[in-house]
Motif scaffolding. Structure first.
Motif, PDB file in Angstrom:
ATOM      1  N   ILE A   1       0.735  -1.160  -0.042  1.00 13.77           N
ATOM      2  CA  ILE A   1      -0.039  -0.161  -0.001  1.00 13.77           C
ATOM      3  C   ILE A   1       1.006   1.341  -0.033  1.00 13.77           C
ATOM      4  N   ALA A   2       1.952   1.261   0.955  1.00 12.54           N
ATOM      5  CA  ALA A   2       2.778   2.336   0.758  1.00 12.54           C
ATOM      6  C   ALA A   2       3.530   2.441  -0.566  1.00 12.54           C
ATOM      7  N   ALA A   3       3.973   1.397  -1.023  1.00 11.86           N
ATOM      8  CA  ALA A   3       4.472   1.777  -2.481  1.00 11.86           C
ATOM      9  C   ALA A   3       3.591   2.252  -3.172  1.00 11.86           C
ATOM     10  N   GLY A   4       2.438   1.828  -3.175  1.00 13.44           N
ATOM     11  CA  GLY A   4       1.435   2.344  -4.395  1.00 13.44           C
ATOM     12  C   GLY A   4       1.107   3.759  -4.227  1.00 13.44           C
ATOM     13  N   LEU A   5       1.186   4.284  -2.806  1.00 12.83           N
ATOM     14  CA  LEU A   5       1.048   5.577  -2.560  1.00 12.83           C
ATOM     15  C   LEU A   5       2.136   6.273  -2.685  1.00 12.83           C
ATOM     16  N   GLY A   6       3.365   5.912  -3.038  1.00 11.00           N
ATOM     17  CA  GLY A   6       4.742   6.658  -3.003  1.00 11.00           C
ATOM     18  C   GLY A   6       5.410   7.113  -1.853  1.00 11.00           C
ATOM     19  N   VAL A   7       5.014   6.507  -0.723  1.00 11.79           N
ATOM     20  CA  VAL A   7       5.634   6.639   0.435  1.00 11.79           C
ATOM     21  C   VAL A   7       6.381   5.483   1.131  1.00 11.79           C
ATOM     22  N   ALA A   8       6.770   4.417   0.376  1.00 12.08           N
ATOM     23  CA  ALA A   8       7.380   3.387   0.935  1.00 12.08           C
ATOM     24  C   ALA A   8       8.868   3.707   0.889  1.00 12.08           C
ATOM     25  N   ASP A   9       9.421   4.463   0.023  1.00 12.82           N
ATOM     26  CA  ASP A   9      11.001   4.717   0.449  1.00 12.82           C
ATOM     27  C   ASP A   9      11.131   6.126   0.401  1.00 12.82           C
ATOM     28  N   THR A  10      11.322   6.692   1.726  1.00  9.26           N
ATOM     29  CA  THR A  10      11.555   8.229   1.974  1.00  9.26           C
ATOM     30  C   THR A  10      12.913   8.223   2.732  1.00  9.26           C
ATOM     31  N   ARG A  11      13.342   9.363   3.065  1.00  5.97           N
ATOM     32  CA  ARG A  11      14.686   9.558   3.667  1.00  5.97           C
ATOM     33  C   ARG A  11      14.270   9.394   5.308  1.00  5.97           C
ATOM     34  N   GLY A  12      15.106   8.700   5.882  1.00  7.73           N
ATOM     35  CA  GLY A  12      14.880   8.228   7.437  1.00  7.73           C
ATOM     36  C   GLY A  12      13.912   7.175   7.632  1.00  7.73           C
ATOM     37  N   ILE A  13      13.317   7.300   8.769  1.00  2.63           N
ATOM     38  CA  ILE A  13      12.386   6.378   8.990  1.00  2.63           C
ATOM     39  C   ILE A  13      11.050   6.649   8.384  1.00  2.63           C
ATOM     40  N   ASP A  14      10.440   5.608   7.749  1.00  5.59           N
ATOM     41  CA  ASP A  14       9.238   5.640   6.830  1.00  5.59           C
ATOM     42  C   ASP A  14       7.887   5.651   7.893  1.00  5.59           C
ATOM     43  N   TRP A  15       7.764   6.494   8.457  1.00  9.85           N
ATOM     44  CA  TRP A  15       6.661   6.653   9.602  1.00  9.85           C
ATOM     45  C   TRP A  15       5.220   6.381   8.885  1.00  9.85           C
ATOM     46  N   ILE A  16       5.149   6.678   7.760  1.00 12.68           N
ATOM     47  CA  ILE A  16       3.669   6.652   7.272  1.00 12.68           C
ATOM     48  C   ILE A  16       3.626   5.247   6.862  1.00 12.68           C
ATOM     49  N   GLU A  17       4.434   4.544   6.227  1.00 10.95           N
ATOM     50  CA  GLU A  17       4.427   3.209   6.070  1.00 10.95           C
ATOM     51  C   GLU A  17       4.624   2.210   7.397  1.00 10.95           C
ATOM     52  N   LEU A  18       5.122   2.520   8.323  1.00 11.58           N
ATOM     53  CA  LEU A  18       4.795   1.907   9.532  1.00 11.58           C
ATOM     54  C   LEU A  18       3.667   2.000  10.089  1.00 11.58           C
TER      55      LEU A  18
END
Length: 53
Positions: A13-30
């Motif tokens: 889901i996070a990859a589909g939303l484009g938030v799976a690979d960000t700088r630092g901790i991926d808080w939205i994915e978590l």
């Protein structure tokens, strides 16, 4: 098992939303993963939990 499933689905889901690979901790994915785990455990508890009569 529920947590592992929530992890895989949440990452998708996070990859589909484009938030799976960000700088630092991926808080939205978590957050997505934790929310799915909570939902899964709640559903499993409701289905298989002890019933009081």
């Amino acid at each position: 098992m529920i947590g592992m499933g929530a992890d895989l689905i949440g990452t998708g889901i996070a990859a589909g939303l484009g938030v799976a690979d960000t700088r630092g901790i991926d808080w939205i994915e978590l957050g997505i993963q934790v929310a799915l785990a909570v939902l899964g455990v709640s559903l499993a508890t409701g289905m298989y939990g002890k019933r009081r009569e």
